[in-house]
Write an enzyme that holds these catalytic residues in place. Sequence first.
Site, PDB file in Angstrom:
ATOM      1  N   PHE A  98       3.848   8.556   7.815  1.00 55.13           N
ATOM      2  CA  PHE A  98       2.918   8.060   8.909  1.00 55.13           C
ATOM      3  C   PHE A  98       1.934   6.892   8.197  1.00 55.13           C
ATOM      4  CE2 PHE A  98       3.861  11.976  11.031  1.00 55.13           C
ATOM      5  CZ  PHE A  98       4.305  11.577  12.179  1.00 55.13           C
ATOM      6  N   ASP A  99       2.070   6.344   7.091  1.00 53.21           N
ATOM      7  CA  ASP A  99       1.244   5.384   6.938  1.00 53.21           C
ATOM      8  C   ASP A  99       1.819   4.322   5.329  1.00 53.21           C
ATOM      9  OD1 ASP A  99      -1.073   3.791   7.157  1.00 53.21           O
ATOM     10  OD2 ASP A  99      -2.262   5.221   5.578  1.00 53.21           O
ATOM     11  N   ILE A 100       3.146   4.338   5.982  1.00 50.26           N
ATOM     12  CA  ILE A 100       3.992   3.229   5.110  1.00 50.26           C
ATOM     13  C   ILE A 100       3.423   1.631   5.398  1.00 50.26           C
ATOM     14  CG2 ILE A 100       6.334   2.129   4.574  1.00 50.26           C
ATOM     15  CD1 ILE A 100       5.971   5.129   3.751  1.00 50.26           C
ATOM     16  N   ASN A 104      -0.004   0.816   0.190  1.00 47.30           N
ATOM     17  CA  ASN A 104       0.415   2.297  -0.254  1.00 47.30           C
ATOM     18  C   ASN A 104       1.635   2.286  -0.911  1.00 47.30           C
ATOM     19  OD1 ASN A 104      -1.935   3.709   1.046  1.00 47.30           O
ATOM     20  ND2 ASN A 104      -0.696   3.911   2.881  1.00 47.30           N
ATOM     21  N   THR A 139      -2.045   3.237  10.517  1.00 46.56           N
ATOM     22  CA  THR A 139      -2.765   1.929  10.213  1.00 46.56           C
ATOM     23  C   THR A 139      -2.474   1.037  11.320  1.00 46.56           C
ATOM     24  OG1 THR A 139      -3.140   2.390   7.796  1.00 46.56           O
ATOM     25  CG2 THR A 139      -3.436   0.164   8.824  1.00 46.56           C
TER      26      THR A 139
END
Length: 270
Positions: A98-100, A104, A139
């Site tokens: 859920f935050d690729i 990161n 994001t």
Amino acid sequence: MLEHLKGNGQEFINEVATIGRIHHFHIVRLLGFCSEGNRRALIYEFMPNGSLEKFIFSKTNSSSHRPLSWEKLRKIAFGVARGVEYLHQGCNQRILHFDIKPHNILLDHNFQPKISDFGLAKLCSKDISIVSLTAARGTAGYIAPELFSRNFGEVSYKSDVYSYGMMLLEMVGCRKNNDPAVEIQSQIYFPEWIYNRMRQGQELCLEFEEDGDEGIARKLAIVALWCIQWNPTERPSMPMVLQMLETDLQSLEIPPMPFVSSDVETGAIT
């Protein structure tokens, strides 16, 4: 060191619990953690080249001045895809990140990519394709449409595929996918600009130094455009993404328009 933790530090606990059970070459290795009073720390293996975002979003970088060769970008794209595939298919439970995003993705001394930051990750059974969430997570700029509204479809592992596609486009363009600082109005939303050029068979207006560079750029762009389809069912799975990245460019079809298009000159929405 983790600062500004929300609530009772659930994201911290989530990250330790999730990444502690993962062992894969393209996922950062957690060596230890500290939880003492209000102090929270995660100790990862050292990544000397930092995160991918500093190589593609630096003010000194542009599509005409790239610190990473197209071949390196191709390998990074492939490595991240391998890591996401493992999260979705290789663990006992499916892990949705859920935050690729470039921030990161950490790079080791050989620029091998490692996925990091599992604070928003969610574990689910492999035999359950639909995930229930109380609120959108991720994001802005990388969050799949279905996380905002179920009118676009159900939340699933395809949400990570969307984020991966947006990251690919930023790697291709050496810029954020939605950049108001861009001088040419029609290029502000990069996914739409690059889709229109691809569909019309135009050059991508990027800098290429070696034979084959343009082919790499076009392949990454086509794969990215498939990944960011607004309808989750139209997006490929990560095994399919890996297959597309390895196939010949001539074998790849340009996908349908993946988003609601805005005609900048007329103000029309199509």
